[in-house]
Design a protein around this motif. Structure first.
Motif, PDB file in Angstrom:
ATOM      1  N   ARG A  20      54.629 -24.018  15.575  1.00 45.95           N
ATOM      2  CA  ARG A  20      53.450 -23.145  15.661  1.00 45.95           C
ATOM      3  C   ARG A  20      53.875 -21.716  15.989  1.00 45.95           C
ATOM      4  NH1 ARG A  20      49.951 -27.372  18.894  1.00 45.95           N
ATOM      5  NH2 ARG A  20      48.965 -28.426  17.148  1.00 45.95           N
ATOM      6  N   ASP A  21      54.826 -21.584  16.909  1.00 49.96           N
ATOM      7  CA  ASP A  21      55.324 -20.246  17.256  1.00 49.96           C
ATOM      8  C   ASP A  21      55.985 -19.582  16.048  1.00 49.96           C
ATOM      9  OD1 ASP A  21      54.449 -20.630  19.837  1.00 49.96           O
ATOM     10  OD2 ASP A  21      56.436 -21.166  20.628  1.00 49.96           O
ATOM     11  N   VAL A  22      56.776 -20.346  15.306  1.00 44.57           N
ATOM     12  CA  VAL A  22      57.442 -19.807  14.118  1.00 44.57           C
ATOM     13  C   VAL A  22      56.395 -19.362  13.090  1.00 44.57           C
ATOM     14  CG1 VAL A  22      58.875 -20.423  12.126  1.00 44.57           C
ATOM     15  CG2 VAL A  22      59.599 -21.052  14.430  1.00 44.57           C
ATOM     16  N   LEU A  23      55.363 -20.169  12.907  1.00 47.52           N
ATOM     17  CA  LEU A  23      54.304 -19.802  11.969  1.00 47.52           C
ATOM     18  C   LEU A  23      53.638 -18.495  12.373  1.00 47.52           C
ATOM     19  CD1 LEU A  23      52.550 -23.203  11.207  1.00 47.52           C
ATOM     20  CD2 LEU A  23      53.771 -21.762   9.610  1.00 47.52           C
ATOM     21  N   ALA A  24      53.331 -18.358  13.650  1.00 47.67           N
ATOM     22  CA  ALA A  24      52.677 -17.130  14.121  1.00 47.67           C
ATOM     23  C   ALA A  24      53.579 -15.920  13.913  1.00 47.67           C
ATOM     24  CB  ALA A  24      52.304 -17.277  15.589  1.00 47.67           C
TER      25      ALA A  24
END
Length: 106
Positions: A20-24
């Motif tokens: 999720r952090d990578v996506l953001a």
């Protein structure tokens, strides 16, 4: 702080949080690249968007697996408690007693 939470979590849940952090971060980079403009930026934006779709798909699959395992564990626990109610009460009482001892020592 994220590392401390990752240590307390199931490795699969930590992976999901990391994704999720990578996506953001990637979405933020796409916005930056788009603001710059140009042909190369548009091509890069397309590649990143494709990668994001793939990661989102994998993230969704991982979330479904984690949720499925959690539901399976809950069903197994529920079945065991219904099949062995007195043993479950005894185990819960023992755990409560031990926790009480540990808390009272502080």
């Amino acid at each position: 702080m994220a590392t401390q939470n990752a240590r307390k979590q199931d490795p699969q849940e930590a992976l999901i949080d990391d994704l999720r952090d990578v996506l953001a971060d990637t979405e933020a980079m796409i916005d930056d690249v788009t603001a710059q403009g140009g042909e190369k930026a548009l091509a890069l934006r397309g590649k990143i968007a494709d990668n994001l779709r793939a990661v989102r798909s994998r993230l969704y699959d991982a979330e479904q697996k984690v949720a499925g395992k959690a539901k399976e564990a809950a069903r197994a626990t529920d079945t065991y408690v219904h099949d062995h109610p007195w043993q479950s009460v005894g185990v819960a009482a023992g755990v409560g007693f031990l926790l009480g001892l540990l808390v009272s020592r502080r």
